[in-house]
Design an enzyme around this catalytic site. Structure first.
Site, mmCIF file in Angstrom:
data_model
loop_
_atom_site.group_PDB
_atom_site.id
_atom_site.type_symbol
_atom_site.label_atom_id
_atom_site.label_comp_id
_atom_site.label_asym_id
_atom_site.label_seq_id
_atom_site.Cartn_x
_atom_site.Cartn_y
_atom_site.Cartn_z
ATOM 1 N N GLU A 107 0.851 -1.183 0.000
ATOM 2 C CA GLU A 107 0.000 0.000 0.000
ATOM 3 C C GLU A 107 0.895 1.243 0.000
ATOM 4 O O GLU A 107 1.801 1.357 0.814
ATOM 5 C CB GLU A 107 -0.858 -0.055 1.256
ATOM 6 C CG GLU A 107 -1.893 1.017 1.375
ATOM 7 C CD GLU A 107 -2.600 0.937 2.721
ATOM 8 O OE1 GLU A 107 -2.992 -0.176 3.129
ATOM 9 O OE2 GLU A 107 -2.726 1.981 3.358
ATOM 10 N N ARG A 167 -2.356 -10.863 2.473
ATOM 11 C CA ARG A 167 -3.531 -11.710 2.223
ATOM 12 C C ARG A 167 -4.085 -11.386 0.835
ATOM 13 O O ARG A 167 -3.675 -10.418 0.212
ATOM 14 C CB ARG A 167 -4.605 -11.387 3.262
ATOM 15 C CG ARG A 167 -4.955 -9.900 3.218
ATOM 16 C CD ARG A 167 -6.131 -9.486 4.049
ATOM 17 N NE ARG A 167 -6.519 -8.135 3.695
ATOM 18 C CZ ARG A 167 -6.067 -7.029 4.256
ATOM 19 N NH1 ARG A 167 -5.171 -7.106 5.237
ATOM 20 N NH2 ARG A 167 -6.465 -5.841 3.848
#
Ligand code: MV4
Length: 448
Positions: A274, A291
């Site tokens: 991110e 994930r």
């Protein structure tokens, strides 16, 4: 390859993983709570085990019950989906001890990336750009010294937090000590870890994240980015790939930078890095999610890679074999709208019986959903009931296709946020691709 996978999740992501497993010839075990006995993921699985009553801590988070279900059914692997136990290193470790392959990172990699301060250190060590910031702060005077060095405004973040939890903006030197004490107490209460750190605060950022995929043989691929700036209270509402703020040159350059950084670590599964983009278009690493993510389909549509199948192959120790995934091979534009069972005005959850359900279809439209007509949406879990993904050659065609798809979507008996989506899809900032993390509040404030 695995023979039988237990899916330790529910809803649309459990269905998504089931579909991948079935197409790979792998048998599937669903787990469910009492209120999910008739859920779609249960009906699609080869076998299903009830692991407890409705409250998640007693069912979808009930580790002994889930491991027992895997042992009783003879599963050889566990897929955690997202949320629930997907980033619980203790669970991943226990799976290993019980000879169950955990489809995700090693417990060590999960702990490293799960702690934001150690993730920042790892990222900078491997050449990823970071905002000016600190490691763990010792005390309030230390926080003040560092804040003055960085320059105001700054943001205090919990090392054990993530996804926007445990953050505090500090605009003035006189506020630092109080904010430090409050953030530390909150971090201790929320994450059982008092560590906090500082970063320069960006007022109007975009949230842009890059998909990576790695195997156990040193192979690492980057699969472009997703634009995720349209969020409300740290819940993404609309995502798209590619980001309208990126160029193909920048994508190739960032992809290569990230590929090299991840290659230098011992990362062997699917992951998302991110980044925050500031007003000048510079990207800074924020955190890594280890994930599969809710918004993974937009990357699948633009790259042609089935991320869940590759994640399963990587966990089984197979060598990942993708065609050339450099960005000029990506195709078209994909947009995802998250359909939530919630009141479009108050945002309160709107569980209940679905009396009518007609999902959109047609060319370039994908719906990943965990519900069906006649089923009752329980009140105990998150309100995401379906994702609509529109894929088309260009961004404007993808947006047009999404408007068409949402017009077709019929959901009766419960309230949904479809009206908010329709409003977002004609907003000038969204249409022009100039949105930031501030866009959605403005659209909501202007009335639905
Ligand atoms: C920031 C920021 C501004 N400056 N960090 C929120 C989620 C977490 N992963 C990072 N977040 C932010 N970090 C600095 N230094 C603003 C946010 C932020 C945000 C980020 C992405 C999407 C929506 C957001 C909404 C509010 C704040």
């Amino acid at each position: 390859m695995f023979r039988k996978i237990l899916i330790a999740n529910r809803g649309e992501i459990a269905v998504r993983v089931l579909r991948a497993a079935r197409e790979m010839g792998i048998r599937t075990v669903a787990i469910h709570s009492d209120v999910d006995a008739q859920a779609l993921h249960v009906r699609f699985a080869d076998e299903a085990v009830c692991v407890g009553p409705a409250p998640a801590p007693r069912s979808y988070l009930n580790i002994p019950s889930i491991i027992s279900a895997a042992e009783i059914t003879g599963a050889d692997a566990v897929h955690p989906g997202y949320g629930f136990l997907s980033e619980n290193a203790h669970f991943a470790e226990l799976c290993g001890k019980c000879r169950l392959a955990f489809i995700g990172p090693t417990p060590t990699a999960m702990r490293l990336w799960g702690d934001k301060v150690s993730a920042r250190a790892e990222a900078v060590r491997h050449g990823l750009p970071l905002l000016p910031g600190t490691g763990v702060l010792k005390d309030a005077p230390h926080a003040l010294r560092e804040a003055k060095r960085i320059g105001f405004p700054v943001i205090l973040k919990a090392s054990g937090g993530g996804g926007g939890r445990g953050m505090r903006i500090v605009r003035d030197p006189t506020e630092v000590a109080r904010a430090f004490e409050a953030a530390t107490a909150e971090a201790m209460a929320g994450f059982a870890n008092p560590d906090v750190y500082l970063e320069r605060y960006v007022e109007t950022p975009r949230h842009i994240e890059f998909q990576v995929l790695a195997d156990q043989h040193g192979g690492v691929w980057t699969l472009g980015e997703r634009e995720c700036s349209l969020q409300r209270r740290h819940q993404k509402i609309v995502e798209e790939a590619p980001s309208p703020a990126m160029t193909i040159e920048k994508r190739a350059q960032m992809g290569e930078l990230i590929r090299k950084a991840i290659s230098a670590t011992n990362y062997t599964t699917l992951g998302t890095l991110e980044f925050l983009m500031d007003e000048r278009g510079e990207l800074y690493f924020m955190e890594m999610n280890t994930r599969v993510q809710v918004e993974h389909p937009v990357t699948e549509m633009t790259t042609g890679v089935d991320l869940v199948k590759e994640q399963i192959r990587a966990a089984a120790g197979e060598r990942i074999d993708l065609p050339d995934t450099r960005p000029w091979h990506f195709r078209g534009h994909a947009v995802e709208c998250r359909i939530n069972a919630e009141d479009p005005v108050t945002f309160a959850p709107s569980p209940g019986s679905i009396t009518e359900y007609y999902p959109p279809g047609g060319s370039g439209v994908r719906v990943d959903s965990g519900v069906y007509g006649g089923w009752r949406v329980p009140s105990h879990y998150d309100s995401l009931i379906a994702k609509v993904i529109a894929h088309a050659p260009t961004r404007s065609e993808a947006l047009m296709r999404m408007r068409r798809a949402l017009d077709e979507f019929i959901i009766g008996g419960i309230r949904t946020n479809i009206s908010l989506h329709k409003k977002l899809l004609v907003d000038p900032e969204v249409v022009g691709g100039t949105m930031s993390t501030r866009t959605i509040e403005r659209v909501i404030a202007s009335g639905i």
